[in-house]
Write a protein that holds these residues in place. Structure first.
Motif, short mmCIF file in Angstrom:
data_model
loop_
_atom_site.label_atom_id
_atom_site.label_comp_id
_atom_site.label_asym_id
_atom_site.label_seq_id
_atom_site.Cartn_x
_atom_site.Cartn_y
_atom_site.Cartn_z
N ILE A 8 0.87 -1.18 0.00
CA ILE A 8 0.00 0.00 0.00
C ILE A 8 0.90 1.22 0.00
CG2 ILE A 8 -1.74 1.31 1.27
CD1 ILE A 8 -2.77 -1.29 2.42
N VAL A 18 -2.58 0.22 -4.26
CA VAL A 18 -2.18 -1.12 -3.83
C VAL A 18 -1.65 -1.87 -5.05
CG1 VAL A 18 -2.91 -3.29 -2.74
CG2 VAL A 18 -4.06 -1.15 -2.13
N ASP A 34 -8.63 1.28 5.04
CA ASP A 34 -9.57 0.15 5.11
C ASP A 34 -10.14 -0.18 3.73
OD1 ASP A 34 -9.25 -0.34 7.80
OD2 ASP A 34 -10.97 0.89 8.40
N ARG A 37 -7.50 -1.95 1.66
CA ARG A 37 -7.36 -3.37 2.04
C ARG A 37 -8.48 -4.20 1.43
NH1 ARG A 37 -4.19 -5.21 6.13
NH2 ARG A 37 -5.76 -6.75 6.66
N THR A 38 -9.71 -3.70 1.51
CA THR A 38 -10.85 -4.41 0.95
C THR A 38 -10.70 -4.55 -0.56
OG1 THR A 38 -12.30 -3.66 2.71
CG2 THR A 38 -13.36 -4.37 0.67
N ALA A 40 -7.97 -4.54 -2.20
CA ALA A 40 -6.86 -5.45 -2.48
C ALA A 40 -7.35 -6.90 -2.51
CB ALA A 40 -5.76 -5.27 -1.43
N GLU A 41 -8.21 -7.26 -1.57
CA GLU A 41 -8.75 -8.62 -1.54
C GLU A 41 -9.55 -8.90 -2.80
OE1 GLU A 41 -10.95 -8.78 2.11
OE2 GLU A 41 -9.14 -8.66 3.34
N ILE A 79 1.30 -5.57 3.39
CA ILE A 79 0.25 -6.31 4.09
C ILE A 79 0.13 -7.68 3.42
CG2 ILE A 79 -1.04 -4.25 4.75
CD1 ILE A 79 -3.07 -4.97 2.49
N VAL A 81 -2.37 -10.52 1.95
CA VAL A 81 -3.73 -10.69 1.44
C VAL A 81 -3.88 -12.17 1.07
CG1 VAL A 81 -5.38 -10.03 -0.33
CG2 VAL A 81 -3.77 -8.33 0.56
#
Length: 132
Positions: A8, A18, A34, A37-38, A40-41, A79, A81
């Motif tokens: 990130i 990302v 946040d 991150r979401t 990225a998934e 991070i 994932v």
């Protein structure tokens, strides 16, 4: 299931970008950490699905040490994932079970809204998950 490193990063007042070192071209962004991150998934899930449909072998996840040797990633935050778990392909099997036991299985499955196969798979999974 493997965990892949995502980086990130943010330039100035921009959104959080990302990227995935193991999947060049798999990128996304979010307005907040946040959301990034979401996203990225979701991006990884879509990218991996596409590769698997094309019968491409997924790369082994790189180590953090390897990723951080690339200067492009040093200003970002790493991070993990999780790669998406694909539904396993169903396979037909032939088993032998006593008729009275099969009748009990079918009755139980019917009372609980299950198919015979669903019941047997759930029972096997429960047993396999028990400590040895």
């Amino acid at each position: 299931m493997n965990d892949y490193i995502a980086i990130i990063h943010q330039d100035g007042e921009s959104d959080f970008g990302v990227s995935f070192p193991d999947f060049p071209g798999c990128v996304t962004a979010g307005r907040t950490l946040d959301e990034a991150r979401t996203m990225a998934e979701e991006a990884l899930a879509l990218h991996v699905d596409g590769l698997l449909e094309e019968k491409v072998t997924l790369p082994a996840p790189s180590s953090l040490e390897t990723v951080m040797t690339d200067r492009n990633y040093r200003d970002g935050v790493a991070i993990l994932v999780a790669s998406p778990r694909r539904a396993p392909r169903a396979v037909r099997v032939n088993v032998t079970i006593a008729a009275d036991e099969l009748a009990e299985i079918d009755a139980y499955a019917a009372r609980h809204g299950l198919t015979r196969s669903g019941f047997l798979a759930a029972a096997a999974r429960r047993k396999l998950d028990e400590p040895a």
